[in-house]
Design an enzyme around this catalytic site. Structure first.
Site, PDB file in Angstrom:
ATOM      1  CG  ASP A 194       6.805 -29.517  -5.952  1.00 19.49           C
ATOM      2  OD1 ASP A 194       7.946 -29.664  -5.507  1.00 19.49           O
ATOM      3  OD2 ASP A 194       6.141 -28.464  -5.815  1.00 19.49           O
ATOM      4  CD  GLU A 241       8.734 -31.776  -1.942  1.00 17.79           C
ATOM      5  OE1 GLU A 241       9.651 -31.067  -1.570  1.00 17.79           O
ATOM      6  OE2 GLU A 241       7.651 -31.311  -2.323  1.00 17.79           O
TER       7      GLU A 241
HETATM    8  C1  GLC Z   1       9.026 -28.381  -3.343  1.00 12.85           C
HETATM    9  C2  GLC Z   1      10.254 -28.121  -4.175  1.00 12.85           C
HETATM   10  C3  GLC Z   1      10.771 -26.750  -3.870  1.00 12.85           C
HETATM   11  C4  GLC Z   1       9.705 -25.748  -4.222  1.00 12.85           C
HETATM   12  C5  GLC Z   1       8.397 -26.068  -3.520  1.00 12.85           C
HETATM   13  C6  GLC Z   1       7.247 -25.316  -4.113  1.00 12.85           C
HETATM   14  O1  GLC Z   1       9.289 -28.440  -1.991  1.00 12.85           O
HETATM   15  O2  GLC Z   1      11.210 -29.128  -3.938  1.00 12.85           O
HETATM   16  O3  GLC Z   1      11.961 -26.471  -4.553  1.00 12.85           O
HETATM   17  O4  GLC Z   1      10.122 -24.458  -3.867  1.00 12.85           O
HETATM   18  O5  GLC Z   1       8.055 -27.422  -3.635  1.00 12.85           O
HETATM   19  O6  GLC Z   1       6.933 -25.829  -5.374  1.00 12.85           O
END
Ligand code: GLC
Length: 534
Positions: free
Chosen positions: A211, A276
């Site tokens: 993340d 991500e």
């Molecule tokens: C990422 C996740 C999202 C979350 C954010 C903070 O972007 O996909 O759902 O709110 O991180 O952790």
């Protein structure tokens, strides 16, 4: 004229990634086995056969760790356990065992940019400013004239700083105040996460989706970010956030070194690390998957885009020619409006997905995408996402988080009681059971696409040659004995296939199996995969 890109025939050292297709399960909304209206791990295990039937190889599970739930699990209060509302560690073991029996791999979600404010580290940091845990986080003195230390914003609005009244210092949070950012310059934080990774690798998980991988390090001097443009007072927090250049809080150079360290932990387990990363620049994103760093990175930009054929083609082809193999392609996830709604139709969404399947790397689907699901319908009073509950200006992300529609029972077979998020019942033709019976349904189209990729590895593996066309809304890529033509435009596109005899392996709007030779027309908003006929 063709552009040929020399490419390795494999994605990297984790050989099981080759040819794989991923699928994101938003655990809260996939299947509820306990009757409390919240999805759980046992519910996922009960549906693994479905995912195998669909042709999925890698299942990514969103966070299920103990969490107070301010951001629905992305605020973790203990990284090495399971939240009772989602199950137990035993349920993890059963899920992994069943997935492995079925020949699938499972990737968990790790949240290293921030913890929950309920995490014992943060509790200690607040209670004892002289404790070692204080430096696990980013506490800073107020600006010289008072107020937050700099102009950084939170993605979820407004400032990225909240005041710890007891000490007079502010803590940094790029998301909610209940999600304090960790200090990745602190060696103890690095060591803590090595141990967390090992805990799960020893338990048998096959990798992690990381993340906010681009957020880990912040500039050590915490300078103000430059503002790119002024936004209206009515702008939502995300728009406001991106009205700044994130020069000092995101995508800092040292992140790559942290990825390399994690890779050293993951490698002996043959486990995969997938970022991500909110980095849009193709060359900068490619650094995340440079040798020794992460195995794969998501490219999130198309998932935020509305229907814009030329722009979509430019982004996909641009990145595929920069980094041909280590991209996880995606147009949909638990943060983004569903592509059938965003693009205006389910067939557009499948046309784009079909192109994604021909680009190398690993394509990912998000639960319900295989049904061509549009956004869920939610009464504004029933919204849960903190982006909308804390900002009147934003609709938030709930529309893509409504329960998976399994059948026509009450609550679409997701649960026996009212789900945690109230939404309109989906009609029978938008459910797995309803589409299963209909060979012309989106579900069967997606299943066939997954199977074609498996049986014709040239599509993703052979040296890609992008064929120049005179249309910016068309992409054509030849790989070995296959040719994929994505015509996202509103006019038919003709292409000369020459003297060879071809067969349509897959056409996003139907027509598989037809033979083709000479000049052929690809219908508007359609992607066709041709193969040279034997
Ligand atoms: C990422 C996740 C999202 C979350 C954010 C903070 O972007 O996909 O759902 O709110 O991180 O952790």
């Amino acid at each position: 004229m063709t552009t040929s890109i020399p490419t390795p025939a494999t994605i990297g050292t984790k050989r099981w990634l080759n040819g794989a297709v991923g699928y994101e399960v938003y655990v809260r909304s996939f299947a509820d086995s306990t009757g409390d209206g919240i999805g759980d791990l046992a519910g996922v295990t009960g549906r693994l056969d479905y995912l195998r039937w669909l042709g999925v190889d890698i299942v990514w599970l969103t966070p299920f760790y103990p969490s107070p739930g301010f951001d629905h699990g992305y605020d973790v209060s203990n990284y090495c356990d399971v939240d009772p509302k989602h199950g137990s560690l035993d349920d993890v073991d059963v899920l992994l065992e069943r997935a492995h029996q079925l020949g699938m791999r499972v990737v968990f979600d790790i949240v290293p940019n921030h913890t929950s404010s309920h995490h014992r580290w943060f509790q200690k940091a607040l209670a004892e400013p002289s404790s070692a845990e204080r430096d696990y986080y980013l506490f800073r003195d107020p600006a010289p004239g008072g107020g937050p230390p700099n102009n950084w914003l939170s993605h979820f609005g407004p400032s990225a700083w909240s005041l710890d009244e007891a000490s007079g210092q502010y803590w940094c949070h790029l998301f909610l105040p209940e999600q304090p950012d960790l200090n990745w310059r602190n060696p103890s934080v690095r060591a803590e996460f090595d141990a967390i990774y090992k805990f799960w690798f020893e338990r048998g998980v096959d990798g992690f989706r990381i993340d906010v991988a681009h957020g880990l390090l912040k500039h050590p001097d915490f300078p103000d970010n430059p503002q790119i443009e002024r936004v209206a007072d009515t702008a939502g927090p995300i728009e406001r956030f991106f009205s700044f250049e994130h020069k000092y809080d995101l995508d800092q150079e040292g992140n790559i070194e942290i990825f390399q360290r994690w890779q050293d932990v993951a490698r002996p387990y043959d486990a995969v690390l997938l970022a991500e990363s909110g980095v849009d620049d193709h060359a900068r994103l490619a650094r995340y998957v440079s040798p020794g760093a992460l195995d794969l990175t998501f490219f999130l930009k198309p998932g935020w885009m509305a229907w814009d054929p030329e722009k979509l083609i430019r982004e996909f082809v641009g990145l595929a020619t920069t980094e041909p193999m280590r991209i996880a392609w995606v147009i949909s996830n638990h943060d983004q409006a569903r592509p059938a709604s965003r693009f205006g139709s389910a067939h557009r969404s499948l046309a784009v997905t079909t192109l994604m399947f021909a680009l190398g790397g690993v394509p990912f689907l998000y639960q319900g995408e295989e049904l061509g699901s549009p956004n869920g319908e939610i009464d504004p009073a029933d919204r849960h996402d903190p982006i909308s509950t804390r900002n009147a200006t934003d609709e938030g992300r709930d529309v893509c988080r409504t329960p998976m529609a399994w059948n026509s029972d009450r609550f679409n077979g997701f649960s026996a009681v009212e789900p945690w998020i109230k939404s309109a019942q989906r009609p029978a033709e938008m459910t797995v059971a309803g589409q299963h019976e209909n060979p012309r349904s989106a579900l069967h189209r997606y299943r066939r696409l997954l199977s074609i990729r498996k049986h014709h590895p040239d599509i993703w593996q052979a040296d890609p040659k992008f064929v120049a066309t005179d249309r910016a809304d068309v992409a054509a890529v030849q790989r070995g004995r296959t040719l994929t033509v994505a015509n996202l435009g509103s006019e038919a596109f003709s292409i000369n296939l020459g003297d060879l005899r071809w067969r349509v392996l897959f056409a996003s709007q139907g027509g598989d199996g037809e033979s083709a030779r000479g000049v052929v027309n690809v219908a508007p908003e359609t992607t066709v995969i041709f193969a040279v006929d034997q």
